[in-house]
Design a protein around this motif. Structure first.
Motif, PDB file in Angstrom:
ATOM      1  N   VAL A   1       0.865  -1.189   0.000  1.00  0.00           N
ATOM      2  CA  VAL A   1       0.000   0.000   0.000  1.00  0.00           C
ATOM      3  C   VAL A   1       0.899   1.236   0.000  1.00  0.00           C
ATOM      4  N   PHE A   2       0.604   2.182  -0.895  1.00  0.00           N
ATOM      5  CA  PHE A   2       1.453   3.370  -1.048  1.00  0.00           C
ATOM      6  C   PHE A   2       1.275   4.320   0.143  1.00  0.00           C
ATOM      7  N   GLY A   3       2.337   5.061   0.443  1.00  0.00           N
ATOM      8  CA  GLY A   3       2.280   6.100   1.478  1.00  0.00           C
ATOM      9  C   GLY A   3       2.453   5.528   2.874  1.00  0.00           C
ATOM     10  N   ARG A   4       1.834   6.237   3.845  1.00  0.00           N
ATOM     11  CA  ARG A   4       1.856   5.763   5.238  1.00  0.00           C
ATOM     12  C   ARG A   4       0.401   5.556   5.665  1.00  0.00           C
ATOM     13  N   PRO A   5      -0.169   4.424   5.248  1.00  0.00           N
ATOM     14  CA  PRO A   5      -1.628   4.263   5.340  1.00  0.00           C
ATOM     15  C   PRO A   5      -2.197   4.246   6.753  1.00  0.00           C
ATOM     16  N   ILE A   6      -1.356   3.925   7.772  1.00  0.00           N
ATOM     17  CA  ILE A   6      -1.898   3.956   9.147  1.00  0.00           C
ATOM     18  C   ILE A   6      -2.025   5.415   9.598  1.00  0.00           C
ATOM     19  N   LYS A   7      -0.959   6.171   9.351  1.00  0.00           N
ATOM     20  CA  LYS A   7      -0.967   7.598   9.699  1.00  0.00           C
ATOM     21  C   LYS A   7      -2.042   8.336   8.890  1.00  0.00           C
ATOM     22  N   GLU A   8      -2.179   7.940   7.619  1.00  0.00           N
ATOM     23  CA  GLU A   8      -3.155   8.605   6.745  1.00  0.00           C
ATOM     24  C   GLU A   8      -4.580   8.089   6.958  1.00  0.00           C
ATOM     25  N   LYS A   9      -4.733   7.169   7.900  1.00  0.00           N
ATOM     26  CA  LYS A   9      -6.036   6.604   8.297  1.00  0.00           C
ATOM     27  C   LYS A   9      -6.764   5.866   7.166  1.00  0.00           C
ATOM     28  N   LEU A  10      -5.979   5.269   6.277  1.00  0.00           N
ATOM     29  CA  LEU A  10      -6.553   4.403   5.240  1.00  0.00           C
ATOM     30  C   LEU A  10      -6.751   3.000   5.808  1.00  0.00           C
ATOM     31  N   ILE A  11      -5.875   2.667   6.785  1.00  0.00           N
ATOM     32  CA  ILE A  11      -5.835   1.327   7.380  1.00  0.00           C
ATOM     33  C   ILE A  11      -5.780   1.483   8.895  1.00  0.00           C
ATOM     34  N   THR A  12      -6.447   0.585   9.625  1.00  0.00           N
ATOM     35  CA  THR A  12      -6.311   0.619  11.088  1.00  0.00           C
ATOM     36  C   THR A  12      -5.625  -0.647  11.598  1.00  0.00           C
ATOM     37  N   VAL A  13      -4.967  -0.516  12.742  1.00  0.00           N
ATOM     38  CA  VAL A  13      -4.375  -1.692  13.399  1.00  0.00           C
ATOM     39  C   VAL A  13      -5.465  -2.265  14.299  1.00  0.00           C
ATOM     40  N   ASP A  14      -5.954  -3.436  13.940  1.00  0.00           N
ATOM     41  CA  ASP A  14      -7.085  -4.040  14.636  1.00  0.00           C
ATOM     42  C   ASP A  14      -6.621  -4.773  15.887  1.00  0.00           C
ATOM     43  N   CYS A  15      -5.394  -5.331  15.825  1.00  0.00           N
ATOM     44  CA  CYS A  15      -4.928  -6.193  16.905  1.00  0.00           C
ATOM     45  C   CYS A  15      -3.426  -6.428  16.712  1.00  0.00           C
ATOM     46  N   ILE A  16      -2.691  -6.591  17.818  1.00  0.00           N
ATOM     47  CA  ILE A  16      -1.254  -6.912  17.734  1.00  0.00           C
ATOM     48  C   ILE A  16      -0.991  -8.146  18.593  1.00  0.00           C
ATOM     49  N   ASN A  17      -0.193  -9.062  18.088  1.00  0.00           N
ATOM     50  CA  ASN A  17       0.181 -10.251  18.867  1.00  0.00           C
ATOM     51  C   ASN A  17       1.678 -10.484  18.804  1.00  0.00           C
ATOM     52  N   LYS A  18       2.186 -11.129  19.831  1.00  0.00           N
ATOM     53  CA  LYS A  18       3.559 -11.619  19.777  1.00  0.00           C
ATOM     54  C   LYS A  18       3.531 -12.934  19.000  1.00  0.00           C
ATOM     55  N   VAL A  19       4.575 -13.184  18.221  1.00  0.00           N
ATOM     56  CA  VAL A  19       4.639 -14.427  17.443  1.00  0.00           C
ATOM     57  C   VAL A  19       5.751 -15.306  18.006  1.00  0.00           C
ATOM     58  N   VAL A  20       5.447 -16.555  18.277  1.00  0.00           N
ATOM     59  CA  VAL A  20       6.443 -17.492  18.795  1.00  0.00           C
ATOM     60  C   VAL A  20       6.645 -18.586  17.746  1.00  0.00           C
ATOM     61  N   ILE A  21       7.890 -18.767  17.304  1.00  0.00           N
ATOM     62  CA  ILE A  21       8.153 -19.853  16.357  1.00  0.00           C
ATOM     63  C   ILE A  21       8.522 -21.095  17.156  1.00  0.00           C
ATOM     64  N   ASN A  22       7.654 -22.091  17.137  1.00  0.00           N
ATOM     65  CA  ASN A  22       7.918 -23.315  17.916  1.00  0.00           C
ATOM     66  C   ASN A  22       8.655 -24.356  17.109  1.00  0.00           C
ATOM     67  N   ARG A  23       8.319 -24.422  15.832  1.00  0.00           N
ATOM     68  CA  ARG A  23       8.913 -25.473  15.017  1.00  0.00           C
ATOM     69  C   ARG A  23       8.880 -25.001  13.572  1.00  0.00           C
ATOM     70  N   VAL A  24       9.936 -25.316  12.818  1.00  0.00           N
ATOM     71  CA  VAL A  24       9.952 -24.992  11.396  1.00  0.00           C
ATOM     72  C   VAL A  24      10.175 -26.305  10.665  1.00  0.00           C
ATOM     73  N   SER A  25       9.380 -26.590   9.663  1.00  0.00           N
ATOM     74  CA  SER A  25       9.655 -27.834   8.943  1.00  0.00           C
ATOM     75  C   SER A  25       9.944 -27.532   7.475  1.00  0.00           C
TER      76      SER A  25
END
Ligand SMILES: [Zn+2]
Length: 377
Positions: free
Chosen positions: A343-367
């Motif tokens: 997406v062009f520009g800074r869409p969060i600052k420009e309010k085109l997109i919102t951050v609905d939720c943030i999570n930490k990601v844990v990598i347990n296993r890679v295959s």
């Protein structure tokens, strides 16, 4: 996982099953070899993964525990090991060094390592095929006119117009969310961390320039991990981004219909462009600037990691024709490209997109899913 993407991934799984082989038909064929017949370790492992698990005695080496191979499976093994296993990428595109067919049976011309000589004889005899050194058609190694024109100042605008007129617009609706991954953010709870990177980090990725900020995301979480080249040491956070308004996107992830040769094909040019690394970025930036001028909010494009995500064969052809151009394989080819979002520009600052939720990601296993190839000197 986003809805529009979930459907695509389910279809990928379905098509791979159908594409490889019909197991029931193969089981009716006579067993010729087994995975224990081979000396080459990679070929042995590939044969084990492809073969049928049973306790029958192998007619060749008398092993009971090797996985059994019929003629169809020997041919599949030959393709995986000698064709897929020798693909060499060029600046754009790529092709295998070796091919095989029935016409070369008993006329094999390929020289292999000493430990592979007897294995190759077994494969050729059981498959009734012969290997030969493959001279690719030039379009396979990037000699595609639109791609060449995009690299020439005086010709690029004509091709950019063709791109704008040939590819569809996709409207991203408010429910069509996607993810953005951040590696080691200073303030993981701060939504600004998930907007486009600050100025000092611009100009190094596919579409952005110092004066042209772009936010990257994907509806597929695993793809985000590949795209960000993460390792287990990284502190990872993922934001779910939701369009606040509908977003007008140029969709370069689709396969377009054309009546021309591979040498003239815009579809092949775009396909190769997004499978190429940073040597393709300047062309991508030119396309992005043109799309913004035409009023698009961003681009949907096939991920560079599409093949890693789907396990698909790169630059796949049948008798020297790209699978993208064969009517019965087009659907299969379309599924091999996994869409990403820019997406062009800074869409969060420009309010085109919102951050609905943030999570930490844990990598347990890679295959990993691996196949092998020979050493070609
Ligand atoms: Zn055997």
């Amino acid at each position: 996982m986003s809805n529009w993407f979930k459907v695509a991934l389910e279809r990928i799984k379905e098509s791979q099953g159908n594409y490889i082989h019909n197991q029931n038909l193969i089981k009716k064929e006579e067993t010729l070899l087994c995975s224990n017949c081979f000396k080459d370790e990679g070929l042995k492992i590939d044969a084990y993964n492809i073969g049928i698990k049973n306790r029958d005695t192998c007619p060749n080496c008398k092993s009971k525990i090797g996985n059994k191979l019929t003629r169809s499976l020997v041919i599949e093994l030959c393709y995986v090991f000698f064709v897929r296993g020798t693909i060499v990428r060029s600046k754009f595109g790529g092709s295998p060094l070796i091919q095989f067919n029935e016409q070369h049976y008993n006329k094999s011309e390929v020289k292999v390592s000493s430990w592979l000589i007897e294995d190759l004889e077994l494969v050729e005899k059981a498959g009734k095929v012969g290997l030969f050194y493959y001279g690719p058609r030039l379009w396979m190694v990037g000699e595609v006119e639109p791609l060449n024109s995009l690299q020439k100042e005086e010709e690029k605008n004509t091709i950019i117009d063709r791109i704008m007129n040939s590819y569809p617009t996709k409207i991203l609706l408010k429910k069509e969310y996607f993810y953005r991954l951040r590696k080691n953010p200073k303030l993981p709870h701060n939504i600004d961390e998930y907007d486009t990177a600050p100025k000092e980090f611009l100009g190094i990725n596919r579409f952005d320039k110092v004066d042209f900020p772009v936010l990257y995301g994907s509806p597929d979480l695993e793809l985000c991990l590949h795209e960000c080249r993460t390792t287990v040491e990284d502190n990872l956070y993922i934001a779910k981004l939701v369009p606040k308004h509908t977003l007008k996107m140029l969709d370069l992830s689709v396969l377009i219909e054309e009546n021309n040769t591979e040498f003239e094909s815009l579809d092949i040019a775009i396909h190769f462009l997004f499978l190429a690394g940073d040597n393709s970025y300047n062309i991508c930036r030119t396309i992005a600037c043109a799309a913004k001028e035409k009023g698009f909010d961003g681009i949907i494009y096939p991920s560079y990691y599409s093949l890693i995500r789907t396990g698909a064969m790169p630059f796949e052809t049948v008798y020297g024709i790209s699978v993208r151009r064969l009517p019965h394989l087009k659907y299969h080819a379309q599924l091999q490209s996994v869409p990403n979002v820019a997406v062009f520009g800074r869409p969060i600052k420009e309010k085109l997109i919102t951050v609905d939720c943030i999570n930490k990601v844990v990598i347990n296993r890679v295959s990993y899913e691996l196949t092998f190839g020979p050493i070609v000197t």
